[in-house]
Write a protein that holds these residues in place. Structure first.
Motif, PDB file in Angstrom:
ATOM      1  N   ILE A  14      18.149 -19.448  33.987  1.00 41.31           N
ATOM      2  CA  ILE A  14      17.081 -20.036  33.199  1.00 41.31           C
ATOM      3  C   ILE A  14      17.843 -20.413  31.696  1.00 41.31           C
ATOM      4  O   ILE A  14      17.556 -19.528  30.974  1.00 41.31           O
ATOM      5  CB  ILE A  14      15.761 -19.704  33.157  1.00 41.31           C
ATOM      6  CG1 ILE A  14      15.189 -19.316  34.704  1.00 41.31           C
ATOM      7  CG2 ILE A  14      14.692 -20.587  32.331  1.00 41.31           C
ATOM      8  CD1 ILE A  14      13.911 -18.853  34.715  1.00 41.31           C
TER       9      ILE A  14
ATOM     10  N   VAL B  36      18.024 -23.937  35.819  1.00 45.60           N
ATOM     11  CA  VAL B  36      16.835 -24.477  35.353  1.00 45.60           C
ATOM     12  C   VAL B  36      17.108 -24.745  33.758  1.00 45.60           C
ATOM     13  O   VAL B  36      17.377 -23.734  33.113  1.00 45.60           O
ATOM     14  CB  VAL B  36      15.705 -23.621  35.444  1.00 45.60           C
ATOM     15  CG1 VAL B  36      14.337 -24.285  34.900  1.00 45.60           C
ATOM     16  CG2 VAL B  36      15.373 -23.417  37.078  1.00 45.60           C
TER      17      VAL B  36
ATOM     18  N   LEU C  61      10.147 -26.133  41.541  1.00 49.26           N
ATOM     19  CA  LEU C  61      11.071 -25.391  42.142  1.00 49.26           C
ATOM     20  C   LEU C  61      10.915 -25.266  43.685  1.00 49.26           C
ATOM     21  O   LEU C  61      11.665 -25.495  44.721  1.00 49.26           O
ATOM     22  CB  LEU C  61      11.530 -24.124  41.695  1.00 49.26           C
ATOM     23  CG  LEU C  61      12.273 -23.982  40.249  1.00 49.26           C
ATOM     24  CD1 LEU C  61      12.008 -22.628  39.624  1.00 49.26           C
ATOM     25  CD2 LEU C  61      13.606 -24.075  40.529  1.00 49.26           C
TER      26      LEU C  61
END
Ligand SMILES: NC(=O)c1ccc[n+]([C@@H]2O[C@H](COP(=O)([O-])OP(=O)(O)OC[C@H]3O[C@@H](n4cnc5c(N)ncnc54)[C@H](OP(=O)(O)O)[C@@H]3O)[C@@H](O)[C@H]2O)c1
Length: 285
Positions: free
Chosen positions: A93, A142, A226
Protein backbone atom coordinates in the motif's frame (compact mmCIF):
# COMPACT_ATOMS: atom_id res chain seq x y z
CA UNK A 1 -18.47 -12.07 -3.84
CA UNK A 2 -15.78 -12.70 -1.22
CA UNK A 3 -16.02 -10.95 2.12
CA UNK A 4 -13.15 -8.62 3.04
CA UNK A 5 -12.12 -11.15 5.71
CA UNK A 6 -11.96 -13.96 3.11
CA UNK A 7 -9.99 -11.71 0.75
CA UNK A 8 -7.52 -10.79 3.51
CA UNK A 9 -7.03 -14.45 4.52
CA UNK A 10 -5.09 -14.96 1.26
CA UNK A 11 -2.41 -12.46 2.34
CA UNK A 12 0.67 -13.15 4.44
CA UNK A 13 1.84 -9.56 4.70
CA UNK A 14 0.65 -5.99 4.22
CA UNK A 15 3.44 -3.51 3.47
CA UNK A 16 2.16 0.02 4.06
CA UNK A 17 3.93 3.36 3.77
CA UNK A 18 2.89 6.15 6.14
CA UNK A 19 1.21 3.97 8.77
CA UNK A 20 2.18 6.39 11.54
CA UNK A 21 -0.83 8.64 10.90
CA UNK A 22 -4.16 9.19 9.13
CA UNK A 23 -5.27 6.81 6.38
CA UNK A 24 -2.15 4.60 6.74
CA UNK A 25 -2.76 4.16 10.45
CA UNK A 26 -6.40 3.32 9.71
CA UNK A 27 -5.15 0.58 7.34
CA UNK A 28 -3.08 -0.96 10.15
CA UNK A 29 -6.00 -0.76 12.61
CA UNK A 30 -8.41 -2.30 10.08
CA UNK A 31 -6.13 -5.21 9.19
CA UNK A 32 -5.27 -5.86 12.85
CA UNK A 33 -8.99 -6.04 13.68
CA UNK A 34 -9.91 -8.26 10.73
CA UNK A 35 -7.03 -10.75 10.82
CA UNK A 36 -4.39 -10.66 13.58
CA UNK A 37 -2.40 -13.37 11.73
CA UNK A 38 -1.34 -11.02 8.89
CA UNK A 39 2.11 -9.45 9.29
CA UNK A 40 2.09 -5.67 8.82
CA UNK A 41 5.26 -3.97 7.71
CA UNK A 42 5.19 -0.17 8.08
CA UNK A 43 7.56 2.24 6.34
CA UNK A 44 7.55 5.82 7.67
CA UNK A 45 9.78 8.21 9.56
CA UNK A 46 8.02 7.79 12.89
CA UNK A 47 6.73 4.57 14.43
CA UNK A 48 2.96 4.10 14.54
CA UNK A 49 1.93 4.46 18.19
CA UNK A 50 -0.89 2.59 19.91
CA UNK A 51 0.14 -0.83 18.64
CA UNK A 52 2.07 -1.98 21.72
CA UNK A 53 1.84 -5.75 22.04
CA UNK A 54 1.01 -6.11 18.33
CA UNK A 55 3.58 -8.81 17.61
CA UNK A 56 2.89 -8.86 13.88
CA UNK A 57 3.86 -5.21 13.31
CA UNK A 58 7.31 -4.55 11.85
CA UNK A 59 8.41 -0.91 11.61
CA UNK A 60 11.08 0.05 9.08
CA UNK A 61 12.04 3.69 9.79
CA UNK A 62 12.67 5.54 6.54
CA UNK A 63 12.41 8.94 4.92
CA UNK A 64 11.04 7.90 1.53
CA UNK A 65 12.15 11.17 -0.10
CA UNK A 66 15.73 9.96 0.34
CA UNK A 67 16.51 7.58 -2.56
CA UNK A 68 19.34 5.76 -0.74
CA UNK A 69 17.22 5.33 2.41
CA UNK A 70 14.34 3.99 0.30
CA UNK A 71 16.68 1.44 -1.31
CA UNK A 72 17.86 0.34 2.14
CA UNK A 73 14.31 0.04 3.45
CA UNK A 74 13.22 -2.00 0.40
CA UNK A 75 16.18 -4.35 1.00
CA UNK A 76 15.12 -4.72 4.65
CA UNK A 77 11.56 -5.56 3.58
CA UNK A 78 12.81 -8.14 1.06
CA UNK A 79 14.95 -9.66 3.85
CA UNK A 80 11.87 -9.88 6.09
CA UNK A 81 9.91 -11.52 3.27
CA UNK A 82 12.68 -14.12 2.82
CA UNK A 83 13.36 -14.98 6.44
CA UNK A 84 10.66 -13.65 8.77
CA UNK A 85 7.28 -13.88 7.05
CA UNK A 86 5.39 -17.03 6.01
CA UNK A 87 4.75 -17.46 2.27
CA UNK A 88 1.53 -16.00 0.93
CA UNK A 89 0.22 -13.06 -1.04
CA UNK A 90 1.78 -9.63 -0.52
CA UNK A 91 -0.17 -6.37 -0.43
CA UNK A 92 1.85 -3.18 -0.98
CA UNK A 93 0.00 0.00 0.00
CA UNK A 94 1.76 3.14 -1.26
CA UNK A 95 0.10 5.66 1.05
CA UNK A 96 2.73 8.19 2.25
CA UNK A 97 2.15 11.60 0.75
CA UNK A 98 1.58 15.25 1.47
CA UNK A 99 0.25 18.40 -0.15
CA UNK A 100 0.81 22.13 0.12
CA UNK A 101 -1.69 24.94 -0.27
CA UNK A 102 -0.86 28.23 -1.96
CA UNK A 103 -0.04 29.82 -5.28
CA UNK A 104 2.84 27.98 -6.89
CA UNK A 105 4.98 31.13 -6.93
CA UNK A 106 4.44 31.55 -3.17
CA UNK A 107 5.29 28.00 -2.16
CA UNK A 108 8.84 26.93 -1.37
CA UNK A 109 10.56 25.24 -4.29
CA UNK A 110 12.15 22.63 -1.97
CA UNK A 111 8.71 21.62 -0.58
CA UNK A 112 7.33 21.07 -4.06
CA UNK A 113 10.30 18.97 -5.14
CA UNK A 114 10.01 16.96 -1.89
CA UNK A 115 6.31 16.44 -2.65
CA UNK A 116 7.17 14.99 -6.08
CA UNK A 117 9.87 12.82 -4.47
CA UNK A 118 7.41 11.34 -1.95
CA UNK A 119 4.14 11.27 -3.90
CA UNK A 120 5.61 10.12 -7.23
CA UNK A 121 9.25 8.99 -7.24
CA UNK A 122 9.00 6.91 -4.05
CA UNK A 123 5.82 5.18 -5.30
CA UNK A 124 7.48 4.10 -8.56
CA UNK A 125 10.81 3.20 -6.94
CA UNK A 126 9.40 1.16 -4.04
CA UNK A 127 6.91 -0.65 -6.28
CA UNK A 128 9.63 -1.56 -8.81
CA UNK A 129 11.91 -2.87 -6.06
CA UNK A 130 9.19 -5.06 -4.49
CA UNK A 131 7.46 -6.16 -7.70
CA UNK A 132 9.59 -9.31 -8.27
CA UNK A 133 8.49 -10.59 -4.83
CA UNK A 134 4.85 -9.73 -5.55
CA UNK A 135 5.02 -11.56 -8.87
CA UNK A 136 6.63 -14.60 -7.24
CA UNK A 137 4.07 -14.84 -4.41
CA UNK A 138 1.06 -13.09 -5.97
CA UNK A 139 -0.36 -9.90 -4.57
CA UNK A 140 -1.80 -6.45 -4.92
CA UNK A 141 -0.44 -2.91 -5.21
CA UNK A 142 -2.76 -0.30 -3.67
CA UNK A 143 -1.82 3.26 -4.56
CA UNK A 144 -3.41 6.18 -2.71
CA UNK A 145 -4.14 8.89 -5.27
CA UNK A 146 -6.88 11.47 -4.62
CA UNK A 147 -9.95 13.09 -6.16
CA UNK A 148 -7.41 15.86 -6.94
CA UNK A 149 -6.30 13.52 -9.75
CA UNK A 150 -9.37 14.21 -11.90
CA UNK A 151 -8.81 17.89 -12.69
CA UNK A 152 -6.11 20.59 -12.47
CA UNK A 153 -5.96 21.92 -8.89
CA UNK A 154 -4.95 25.62 -8.74
CA UNK A 155 -3.56 26.56 -5.30
CA UNK A 156 -2.48 22.91 -5.03
CA UNK A 157 -0.99 22.68 -8.51
CA UNK A 158 1.94 20.37 -7.77
CA UNK A 159 -0.05 18.17 -5.38
CA UNK A 160 -2.92 17.60 -7.84
CA UNK A 161 -0.46 16.80 -10.63
CA UNK A 162 1.34 14.21 -8.45
CA UNK A 163 -2.00 12.52 -7.79
CA UNK A 164 -2.96 12.59 -11.50
CA UNK A 165 0.34 10.75 -12.07
CA UNK A 166 -0.48 8.17 -9.37
CA UNK A 167 -3.96 7.52 -10.78
CA UNK A 168 -2.86 7.13 -14.40
CA UNK A 169 0.29 5.19 -13.52
CA UNK A 170 -1.70 2.76 -11.35
CA UNK A 171 -4.29 2.05 -14.04
CA UNK A 172 -1.58 1.52 -16.67
CA UNK A 173 0.48 -0.66 -14.32
CA UNK A 174 -2.61 -2.79 -13.71
CA UNK A 175 -2.84 -3.47 -17.45
CA UNK A 176 0.93 -4.11 -17.76
CA UNK A 177 0.61 -6.73 -15.02
CA UNK A 178 -2.63 -8.34 -16.23
CA UNK A 179 -2.27 -12.13 -15.93
CA UNK A 180 0.88 -11.88 -13.78
CA UNK A 181 -0.85 -12.62 -10.48
CA UNK A 182 -0.45 -8.99 -9.35
CA UNK A 183 -3.49 -6.70 -9.24
CA UNK A 184 -3.37 -2.92 -8.91
CA UNK A 185 -5.97 -0.70 -7.21
CA UNK A 186 -5.97 3.09 -7.48
CA UNK A 187 -7.69 4.76 -4.52
CA UNK A 188 -9.08 8.29 -4.78
CA UNK A 189 -10.22 9.65 -1.43
CA UNK A 190 -11.66 13.14 -1.11
CA UNK A 191 -11.18 15.30 1.99
CA UNK A 192 -10.41 13.00 4.92
CA UNK A 193 -9.86 14.06 8.53
CA UNK A 194 -6.15 13.36 9.05
CA UNK A 195 -2.96 15.38 9.57
CA UNK A 196 -2.95 16.11 5.81
CA UNK A 197 -4.55 19.57 6.04
CA UNK A 198 -2.28 20.75 8.85
CA UNK A 199 0.81 19.78 6.84
CA UNK A 200 -0.69 21.47 3.76
CA UNK A 201 -0.87 24.74 5.73
CA UNK A 202 -4.63 24.67 6.37
CA UNK A 203 -6.64 24.58 9.59
CA UNK A 204 -7.50 21.06 10.69
CA UNK A 205 -11.16 20.41 9.89
CA UNK A 206 -11.34 23.36 7.50
CA UNK A 207 -12.55 21.16 4.69
CA UNK A 208 -13.42 17.88 6.34
CA UNK A 209 -15.96 19.02 8.94
CA UNK A 210 -18.89 19.34 6.57
CA UNK A 211 -18.37 16.69 3.94
CA UNK A 212 -15.19 14.82 4.75
CA UNK A 213 -14.70 11.15 5.52
CA UNK A 214 -12.71 9.52 8.30
CA UNK A 215 -9.66 7.37 7.58
CA UNK A 216 -11.65 4.33 8.75
CA UNK A 217 -14.43 5.02 6.22
CA UNK A 218 -11.88 5.33 3.40
CA UNK A 219 -10.14 2.09 4.37
CA UNK A 220 -13.43 0.16 4.66
CA UNK A 221 -14.28 1.16 1.06
CA UNK A 222 -10.79 0.17 -0.11
CA UNK A 223 -11.19 -3.33 1.32
CA UNK A 224 -14.63 -3.69 -0.28
CA UNK A 225 -13.10 -2.65 -3.62
CA UNK A 226 -10.30 -5.20 -3.17
CA UNK A 227 -12.80 -7.97 -2.40
CA UNK A 228 -14.67 -7.07 -5.61
CA UNK A 229 -11.48 -7.04 -7.71
CA UNK A 230 -11.91 -3.37 -8.66
CA UNK A 231 -9.10 -1.34 -10.28
CA UNK A 232 -10.16 2.13 -9.15
CA UNK A 233 -12.21 3.34 -6.22
CA UNK A 234 -13.33 6.88 -5.45
CA UNK A 235 -14.40 6.76 -1.81
CA UNK A 236 -17.61 8.45 -0.61
CA UNK A 237 -20.66 9.19 -2.77
CA UNK A 238 -20.11 12.98 -2.84
CA UNK A 239 -16.56 12.42 -4.07
CA UNK A 240 -17.75 9.96 -6.74
CA UNK A 241 -20.26 12.53 -7.98
CA UNK A 242 -17.74 15.41 -8.04
CA UNK A 243 -15.03 13.28 -9.67
CA UNK A 244 -17.44 12.09 -12.38
CA UNK A 245 -18.39 15.69 -13.23
CA UNK A 246 -14.82 17.04 -13.03
CA UNK A 247 -13.43 14.28 -15.27
CA UNK A 248 -15.94 15.16 -18.02
CA UNK A 249 -15.24 18.92 -18.12
CA UNK A 250 -12.80 20.40 -20.66
CA UNK A 251 -9.52 20.72 -18.71
CA UNK A 252 -9.18 24.57 -19.02
CA UNK A 253 -12.74 24.99 -17.70
CA UNK A 254 -12.08 22.53 -14.88
CA UNK A 255 -8.96 24.56 -13.97
CA UNK A 256 -10.94 27.81 -13.92
CA UNK A 257 -13.71 26.35 -11.76
CA UNK A 258 -11.12 24.67 -9.53
CA UNK A 259 -9.42 28.04 -8.98
CA UNK A 260 -12.72 29.60 -7.87
CA UNK A 261 -13.44 26.78 -5.41
CA UNK A 262 -9.92 26.30 -4.05
CA UNK A 263 -9.28 30.05 -3.63
CA UNK A 264 -11.85 29.95 -0.81
CA UNK A 265 -9.52 27.76 1.26
CA UNK A 266 -7.31 30.87 1.71
CA UNK A 267 -9.59 31.76 4.64
CA UNK A 268 -8.52 28.55 6.36
CA UNK A 269 -4.82 29.07 6.01
CA UNK A 270 -2.79 28.57 9.19
CA UNK A 271 0.04 30.80 8.00
CA UNK A 272 1.04 32.03 4.59
CA UNK A 273 3.98 29.91 3.43
CA UNK A 274 7.03 32.00 2.74
CA UNK A 275 9.28 31.04 -0.13
CA UNK A 276 12.96 31.58 0.65
CA UNK A 277 14.84 33.96 -1.68
CA UNK A 278 15.72 32.09 -4.86
CA UNK A 279 13.39 29.31 -3.73
CA UNK A 280 10.56 30.12 -6.11
CA UNK A 281 9.29 27.64 -8.67
CA UNK A 282 11.47 29.10 -11.39
CA UNK A 283 14.47 27.42 -9.76
CA UNK A 284 13.90 23.75 -10.36
CA UNK A 285 10.29 22.65 -10.66
N1 LIG B 1 -6.49 13.58 4.01
C1 LIG B 1 -7.02 13.85 2.84
O1 LIG B 1 -7.93 14.69 2.71
C2 LIG B 1 -6.54 13.10 1.61
C3 LIG B 1 -7.34 13.14 0.45
C4 LIG B 1 -6.92 12.45 -0.68
C5 LIG B 1 -5.73 11.75 -0.65
N2 LIG B 1 -4.96 11.73 0.48
C6 LIG B 1 -3.70 10.99 0.45
O2 LIG B 1 -3.72 10.01 1.46
C7 LIG B 1 -2.36 9.67 1.81
C8 LIG B 1 -2.23 9.64 3.32
O3 LIG B 1 -2.38 10.96 3.83
P1 LIG B 1 -3.16 11.26 5.17
O4 LIG B 1 -4.36 12.03 4.82
O5 LIG B 1 -3.31 10.04 5.99
O6 LIG B 1 -2.14 12.31 5.84
P2 LIG B 1 -1.26 12.25 7.15
O7 LIG B 1 -2.11 11.97 8.35
O8 LIG B 1 -0.46 13.51 7.13
O9 LIG B 1 -0.29 10.99 6.94
C9 LIG B 1 0.78 11.04 6.02
C10 LIG B 1 1.70 9.84 6.24
O10 LIG B 1 2.77 9.96 5.30
C11 LIG B 1 3.99 9.71 5.97
N3 LIG B 1 5.10 10.47 5.40
C12 LIG B 1 5.17 11.82 5.23
N4 LIG B 1 6.38 12.16 4.77
C13 LIG B 1 7.08 10.99 4.66
C14 LIG B 1 8.40 10.68 4.27
N5 LIG B 1 9.27 11.64 3.89
N6 LIG B 1 8.80 9.38 4.27
C15 LIG B 1 7.95 8.41 4.66
N7 LIG B 1 6.68 8.63 5.03
C16 LIG B 1 6.27 9.92 5.05
C17 LIG B 1 3.76 10.18 7.40
O11 LIG B 1 4.63 9.45 8.27
P3 LIG B 1 5.91 10.10 9.01
O12 LIG B 1 5.62 11.56 9.22
O13 LIG B 1 6.04 9.30 10.26
O14 LIG B 1 7.05 9.86 8.06
C18 LIG B 1 2.31 9.81 7.64
O15 LIG B 1 2.21 8.53 8.19
C19 LIG B 1 -1.48 10.70 1.11
O16 LIG B 1 -0.92 10.14 -0.06
C20 LIG B 1 -2.45 11.81 0.72
O17 LIG B 1 -2.04 12.53 -0.40
C21 LIG B 1 -5.35 12.38 1.61
Amino acid sequence: MRTTREMLSEYAVIIVTGGSSGIGKAFIEHVTKLDSRVVICNLSRSKPDGFIGQLNLRHVPVDLTNAAALAGAAATVLGLLNYDIPLGKIMLINNSGFGGYGRTDELARADQVEMIDLNVRAVVDLTARLLPALKAQGGTVVNIASTAAFQPTPFMATYGATKAFVLHWSLALGEDLRGSGVEVLAVCPGPTSTEFFRRAGLKQGAVTERWGQTGEEVVAEVFQALARGRRQVVTGWRNRLLAAVAARLPKPLAARLGAAVLAKFRMSRVAAPVAAPGDGPGGAV
